[in-house]
Design a protein around this motif. Structure first.
Motif, mmCIF file in Angstrom:
data_model
loop_
_atom_site.group_PDB
_atom_site.id
_atom_site.type_symbol
_atom_site.label_atom_id
_atom_site.label_comp_id
_atom_site.label_asym_id
_atom_site.label_seq_id
_atom_site.Cartn_x
_atom_site.Cartn_y
_atom_site.Cartn_z
ATOM 1 N N ALA A 28 0.859 -1.182 0.000
ATOM 2 C CA ALA A 28 0.000 0.000 0.000
ATOM 3 C C ALA A 28 0.894 1.230 0.000
ATOM 4 O O ALA A 28 1.826 1.342 0.810
ATOM 5 C CB ALA A 28 -0.907 0.001 1.227
ATOM 6 N N GLU A 29 0.609 2.141 -0.915
ATOM 7 C CA GLU A 29 1.381 3.375 -0.991
ATOM 8 C C GLU A 29 0.981 4.293 0.154
ATOM 9 O O GLU A 29 -0.192 4.569 0.360
ATOM 10 C CB GLU A 29 1.132 4.056 -2.333
ATOM 11 N N MET A 30 1.983 4.745 0.929
ATOM 12 C CA MET A 30 1.714 5.635 2.057
ATOM 13 C C MET A 30 1.807 7.097 1.663
ATOM 14 O O MET A 30 1.035 7.916 2.128
ATOM 15 C CB MET A 30 2.679 5.330 3.209
ATOM 16 N N THR A 31 2.786 7.436 0.827
ATOM 17 C CA THR A 31 2.931 8.807 0.349
ATOM 18 C C THR A 31 3.858 8.827 -0.852
ATOM 19 O O THR A 31 4.485 7.825 -1.188
ATOM 20 C CB THR A 31 3.448 9.754 1.467
ATOM 21 N N VAL A 32 3.931 9.981 -1.497
ATOM 22 C CA VAL A 32 4.778 10.176 -2.672
ATOM 23 C C VAL A 32 5.648 11.397 -2.430
ATOM 24 O O VAL A 32 5.198 12.391 -1.871
ATOM 25 C CB VAL A 32 3.907 10.389 -3.934
ATOM 26 N N PHE A 33 6.903 11.306 -2.832
ATOM 27 C CA PHE A 33 7.857 12.397 -2.669
ATOM 28 C C PHE A 33 8.319 12.898 -4.031
ATOM 29 O O PHE A 33 8.525 12.110 -4.939
ATOM 30 C CB PHE A 33 9.100 11.927 -1.908
ATOM 31 N N GLY A 34 8.520 14.210 -4.118
ATOM 32 C CA GLY A 34 9.066 14.822 -5.318
ATOM 33 C C GLY A 34 10.214 15.736 -4.956
ATOM 34 O O GLY A 34 10.894 15.536 -3.942
ATOM 35 N N GLN A 73 0.733 16.253 5.850
ATOM 36 C CA GLN A 73 0.319 15.598 4.608
ATOM 37 C C GLN A 73 -0.073 14.148 4.866
ATOM 38 O O GLN A 73 -1.092 13.667 4.354
ATOM 39 C CB GLN A 73 1.448 15.648 3.581
ATOM 40 N N LEU A 74 0.710 13.434 5.672
ATOM 41 C CA LEU A 74 0.415 12.034 5.963
ATOM 42 C C LEU A 74 -0.912 11.893 6.713
ATOM 43 O O LEU A 74 -1.710 11.005 6.424
ATOM 44 C CB LEU A 74 1.553 11.403 6.764
ATOM 45 N N VAL A 75 -1.151 12.780 7.671
ATOM 46 C CA VAL A 75 -2.411 12.751 8.417
ATOM 47 C C VAL A 75 -3.578 13.028 7.476
ATOM 48 O O VAL A 75 -4.595 12.337 7.511
ATOM 49 C CB VAL A 75 -2.382 13.756 9.593
ATOM 50 N N SER A 76 -3.439 14.031 6.624
ATOM 51 C CA SER A 76 -4.494 14.373 5.674
ATOM 52 C C SER A 76 -4.790 13.201 4.740
ATOM 53 O O SER A 76 -5.952 12.872 4.486
ATOM 54 C CB SER A 76 -4.086 15.602 4.865
ATOM 55 N N THR A 77 -3.754 12.551 4.251
ATOM 56 C CA THR A 77 -3.931 11.399 3.361
ATOM 57 C C THR A 77 -4.647 10.269 4.085
ATOM 58 O O THR A 77 -5.556 9.645 3.538
ATOM 59 C CB THR A 77 -2.564 10.914 2.832
#
Length: 122
Positions: A39-45, A105-109
């Motif tokens: 499961a994708e937790m977040t994405v970084f750029g 961001q993680l909490v919002s996601t």
């Protein structure tokens, strides 16, 4: 350095030896489950400091970091990054702001994913 698609920067529980600064790559942080699913937790750029938060205390990766969009990034040894932060207050403050934004961001996601598909009743 050039990072092709599919490059794994860290595996779950792996010791983080380098902190990455993406120039134009996109990296996913993925939770790998016991059954082999993920499961994708977040994405970084390009705004990211990849690996730093995990490297603050335990220096172990919290998941698999995998390059999704190829490109380039710079990296610094974890020990050198810690040294730079401890001797440069402005850098430390910048990193703390980044950390705070990432947590938000993680909490919002997490909230968005937990409410997806729910219908308002009443």
């Amino acid at each position: 350095m050039i990072l092709p698609k599919g490059t794994i920067l860290y595996e779950t529980d792996e010791t983080i030896r380098y902190i990455y600064f993406p120039h134009d790559i996109i990296v996913s942080l993925v939770d790998v489950m016991e059954d082999g699913g993920s499961a994708e937790m977040t994405v970084f750029g390009c705004e990211a400091v990849i690996g730093f938060i995990s490297a603050v205390v335990t220096r172990e990766s919290v998941g698999r970091y995998i390059v999704q969009v190829p490109g380039t990034a710079s990296r610094i040894a974890t020990d050198k990054m810690h040294e730079a932060i401890s001797t440069r207050p402005k850098l430390r403050r910048l990193i703390l702001h980044y950390t705070e934004a990432l947590i938000a961001q993680l909490v919002s996601t997490a909230v968005q994913k937990s409410t997806t598909g729910r219908r308002k009743t009443g």
